[in-house]
Design a protein around this motif. Structure first.
Motif, PDB file in Angstrom:
ATOM      1  N   LYS A 196       0.904  -1.195   0.378  1.00  0.00           N
ATOM      2  CA  LYS A 196       0.232   0.154   0.220  1.00  0.00           C
ATOM      3  C   LYS A 196       0.963   0.963   0.051  1.00  0.00           C
ATOM      4  O   LYS A 196       1.753   1.249   0.743  1.00  0.00           O
ATOM      5  CB  LYS A 196      -1.144   0.221   1.698  1.00  0.00           C
ATOM      6  CG  LYS A 196      -1.953  -1.235   1.163  1.00  0.00           C
ATOM      7  CD  LYS A 196      -1.929  -1.182   2.693  1.00  0.00           C
ATOM      8  CE  LYS A 196      -3.933  -1.652   2.594  1.00  0.00           C
ATOM      9  NZ  LYS A 196      -4.300  -1.910   3.478  1.00  0.00           N
ATOM     10  N   PRO A 197       0.657   2.546  -0.713  1.00  0.00           N
ATOM     11  CA  PRO A 197       1.084   3.462  -0.540  1.00  0.00           C
ATOM     12  C   PRO A 197       1.265   4.120   1.002  1.00  0.00           C
ATOM     13  O   PRO A 197       0.543   4.196   1.805  1.00  0.00           O
ATOM     14  CB  PRO A 197       1.017   4.187  -1.751  1.00  0.00           C
ATOM     15  CG  PRO A 197      -1.154   4.510  -1.768  1.00  0.00           C
ATOM     16  CD  PRO A 197      -1.262   2.607  -1.553  1.00  0.00           C
ATOM     17  N   MET A 198       2.180   4.403   0.757  1.00  0.00           N
ATOM     18  CA  MET A 198       2.729   5.601   2.659  1.00  0.00           C
ATOM     19  C   MET A 198       1.746   6.360   2.705  1.00  0.00           C
ATOM     20  O   MET A 198       2.108   7.465   1.386  1.00  0.00           O
ATOM     21  CB  MET A 198       4.206   5.346   2.384  1.00  0.00           C
ATOM     22  CG  MET A 198       4.777   4.380   3.069  1.00  0.00           C
ATOM     23  SD  MET A 198       6.252   4.414   3.258  1.00  0.00           S
ATOM     24  CE  MET A 198       7.416   3.211   3.399  1.00  0.00           C
ATOM     25  N   ASN A 199       1.354   6.910   3.651  1.00  0.00           N
ATOM     26  CA  ASN A 199       0.342   7.977   4.143  1.00  0.00           C
ATOM     27  C   ASN A 199       2.517   9.104   4.389  1.00  0.00           C
ATOM     28  O   ASN A 199       3.478   9.024   4.508  1.00  0.00           O
ATOM     29  CB  ASN A 199      -0.481   8.337   4.802  1.00  0.00           C
ATOM     30  CG  ASN A 199       0.190   8.233   6.280  1.00  0.00           C
ATOM     31  OD1 ASN A 199       1.319   7.961   6.528  1.00  0.00           O
ATOM     32  ND2 ASN A 199      -0.799   7.652   7.095  1.00  0.00           N
ATOM     33  N   ARG A 200       2.056  10.669   4.578  1.00  0.00           N
ATOM     34  CA  ARG A 200       2.677  11.066   4.576  1.00  0.00           C
ATOM     35  C   ARG A 200       3.686  11.058   5.998  1.00  0.00           C
ATOM     36  O   ARG A 200       4.868  11.269   6.097  1.00  0.00           O
ATOM     37  CB  ARG A 200       1.951  13.362   5.134  1.00  0.00           C
ATOM     38  CG  ARG A 200       3.303  13.627   5.473  1.00  0.00           C
ATOM     39  CD  ARG A 200       4.324  15.014   4.491  1.00  0.00           C
ATOM     40  NE  ARG A 200       4.458  15.463   5.268  1.00  0.00           N
ATOM     41  CZ  ARG A 200       5.809  16.285   4.699  1.00  0.00           C
ATOM     42  NH1 ARG A 200       6.620  15.712   3.178  1.00  0.00           N
ATOM     43  NH2 ARG A 200       6.428  17.237   5.216  1.00  0.00           N
ATOM     44  N   PHE A 201       2.829  10.656   6.918  1.00  0.00           N
ATOM     45  CA  PHE A 201       3.594   9.952   8.610  1.00  0.00           C
ATOM     46  C   PHE A 201       4.538   9.309   8.703  1.00  0.00           C
ATOM     47  O   PHE A 201       5.760   8.924   9.201  1.00  0.00           O
ATOM     48  CB  PHE A 201       2.377  10.156   9.544  1.00  0.00           C
ATOM     49  CG  PHE A 201       3.226   9.703  10.858  1.00  0.00           C
ATOM     50  CD1 PHE A 201       3.815  10.429  11.402  1.00  0.00           C
ATOM     51  CD2 PHE A 201       3.329   8.054  11.709  1.00  0.00           C
ATOM     52  CE1 PHE A 201       4.245   9.943  12.893  1.00  0.00           C
ATOM     53  CE2 PHE A 201       3.716   8.048  12.285  1.00  0.00           C
ATOM     54  CZ  PHE A 201       3.874   8.718  13.382  1.00  0.00           C
ATOM     55  N   GLN A 202       4.156   7.756   8.017  1.00  0.00           N
ATOM     56  CA  GLN A 202       4.462   6.959   7.202  1.00  0.00           C
ATOM     57  C   GLN A 202       6.490   7.443   6.212  1.00  0.00           C
ATOM     58  O   GLN A 202       7.330   6.805   6.906  1.00  0.00           O
ATOM     59  CB  GLN A 202       4.256   5.964   6.998  1.00  0.00           C
ATOM     60  CG  GLN A 202       3.011   5.068   7.335  1.00  0.00           C
ATOM     61  CD  GLN A 202       2.110   4.549   6.396  1.00  0.00           C
ATOM     62  OE1 GLN A 202       1.369   5.053   5.905  1.00  0.00           O
ATOM     63  NE2 GLN A 202       1.616   3.372   7.816  1.00  0.00           N
ATOM     64  N   GLU A 203       5.825   7.774   5.680  1.00  0.00           N
ATOM     65  CA  GLU A 203       7.382   8.628   4.764  1.00  0.00           C
ATOM     66  C   GLU A 203       8.476   8.994   6.503  1.00  0.00           C
ATOM     67  O   GLU A 203       9.780   8.689   6.358  1.00  0.00           O
ATOM     68  CB  GLU A 203       6.629   9.466   3.854  1.00  0.00           C
ATOM     69  CG  GLU A 203       6.487   9.227   2.722  1.00  0.00           C
ATOM     70  CD  GLU A 203       5.938   9.728   1.889  1.00  0.00           C
ATOM     71  OE1 GLU A 203       6.638  10.552   1.235  1.00  0.00           O
ATOM     72  OE2 GLU A 203       4.889   9.377   0.587  1.00  0.00           O
ATOM     73  N   CYS A 204       7.833  10.367   7.097  1.00  0.00           N
ATOM     74  CA  CYS A 204       8.832  10.763   8.003  1.00  0.00           C
ATOM     75  C   CYS A 204       9.525   9.860   8.636  1.00  0.00           C
ATOM     76  O   CYS A 204      10.129   9.756   9.276  1.00  0.00           O
ATOM     77  CB  CYS A 204       8.557  12.008   8.291  1.00  0.00           C
ATOM     78  SG  CYS A 204       7.255  13.831   7.041  1.00  0.00           S
ATOM     79  N   SER A 205       8.459   9.194   9.668  1.00  0.00           N
ATOM     80  CA  SER A 205       8.995   8.218   9.972  1.00  0.00           C
ATOM     81  C   SER A 205      10.377   7.507   9.860  1.00  0.00           C
ATOM     82  O   SER A 205      10.644   6.498  10.346  1.00  0.00           O
ATOM     83  CB  SER A 205       7.898   7.390  10.793  1.00  0.00           C
ATOM     84  OG  SER A 205       7.117   6.637  10.348  1.00  0.00           O
ATOM     85  N   SER A 206       9.418   6.542   8.793  1.00  0.00           N
ATOM     86  CA  SER A 206      10.417   6.197   8.545  1.00  0.00           C
ATOM     87  C   SER A 206      12.229   6.385   8.138  1.00  0.00           C
ATOM     88  O   SER A 206      13.239   5.773   7.786  1.00  0.00           O
ATOM     89  CB  SER A 206      10.042   4.874   6.532  1.00  0.00           C
ATOM     90  OG  SER A 206      10.292   5.729   5.706  1.00  0.00           O
ATOM     91  N   THR A 207      11.798   7.575   7.018  1.00  0.00           N
ATOM     92  CA  THR A 207      13.007   8.119   7.337  1.00  0.00           C
ATOM     93  C   THR A 207      14.022   8.437   8.468  1.00  0.00           C
ATOM     94  O   THR A 207      14.976   8.318   8.301  1.00  0.00           O
ATOM     95  CB  THR A 207      12.987   9.634   6.629  1.00  0.00           C
ATOM     96  OG1 THR A 207      12.235   9.376   5.289  1.00  0.00           O
ATOM     97  CG2 THR A 207      14.169  10.447   5.616  1.00  0.00           C
ATOM     98  N   TYR A 208      12.836   8.846   9.176  1.00  0.00           N
ATOM     99  CA  TYR A 208      13.683   9.464  10.667  1.00  0.00           C
ATOM    100  C   TYR A 208      14.599   7.945  11.381  1.00  0.00           C
ATOM    101  O   TYR A 208      15.808   7.753  11.730  1.00  0.00           O
ATOM    102  CB  TYR A 208      12.217  10.035  12.012  1.00  0.00           C
ATOM    103  CG  TYR A 208      12.847  10.065  13.001  1.00  0.00           C
ATOM    104  CD1 TYR A 208      13.696  10.507  13.376  1.00  0.00           C
ATOM    105  CD2 TYR A 208      12.389   9.280  14.033  1.00  0.00           C
ATOM    106  CE1 TYR A 208      14.495  11.044  15.353  1.00  0.00           C
ATOM    107  CE2 TYR A 208      13.738   8.621  15.388  1.00  0.00           C
ATOM    108  CZ  TYR A 208      13.964  10.351  15.409  1.00  0.00           C
ATOM    109  OH  TYR A 208      14.854  10.488  16.907  1.00  0.00           O
ATOM    110  N   PHE A 209      13.694   7.204  11.374  1.00  0.00           N
ATOM    111  CA  PHE A 209      13.649   5.449  12.009  1.00  0.00           C
ATOM    112  C   PHE A 209      15.428   5.145  11.310  1.00  0.00           C
ATOM    113  O   PHE A 209      16.015   4.401  11.635  1.00  0.00           O
ATOM    114  CB  PHE A 209      13.496   4.813  12.433  1.00  0.00           C
ATOM    115  CG  PHE A 209      12.210   4.764  13.444  1.00  0.00           C
ATOM    116  CD1 PHE A 209      12.126   5.494  14.763  1.00  0.00           C
ATOM    117  CD2 PHE A 209      10.656   5.332  12.901  1.00  0.00           C
ATOM    118  CE1 PHE A 209      11.978   6.102  15.251  1.00  0.00           C
ATOM    119  CE2 PHE A 209       9.779   6.048  13.879  1.00  0.00           C
ATOM    120  CZ  PHE A 209      10.804   5.774  15.949  1.00  0.00           C
TER     121      PHE A 209
END
Length: 100
Positions: A49-62
């Motif tokens: 499934k496509p990521m939403n904005r929060f998932q994109e930011c959290s995956s980049t951070y982690f």
């Protein structure tokens, strides 16, 4: 007397083509995870499934935290080692410093 010919060096003529961009073209800025992506597909989760904005930011951070964890531990170890060496050199193990 011999006549000297005027020999001119041919300079390369520079042709400038105007592509419509300014000197400081900021169009590529902001096309990362949070910028405008009209033609790019959103990153997908493990389930497809496509990521939403929060998932994109959290995956980049982690991802960044995971990448920098070992260098952080090495840096903290070096700081502790330097502190221990300086503490010993300044008399940290002397009997006057040993208070029970």
């Amino acid at each position: 007397m011999s006549k000297k010919k005027n020999i001119k060096k041919k300079c390369e003529k520079i042709t400038w083509i105007d592509d419509g961009s300014t000197v400081v073209d900021m169009s590529p800025v902001g096309k990362g995870l949070g910028g405008n992506r009209p033609n790019k597909q959103k990153p997908l989760t493990k389930r497809g499934k496509p990521m939403n904005r929060f998932q994109e930011c959290s995956s980049t951070y982690f991802g960044a935290v995971k990448m920098m964890f070992v260098p952080m531990l090495i840096t903290l170890g070096i700081i502790c080692l330097v502190f221990l060496i300086l503490w010993i050199l300044m008399g940290g193990l002397s009997p006057a410093m040993m208070v029970l």
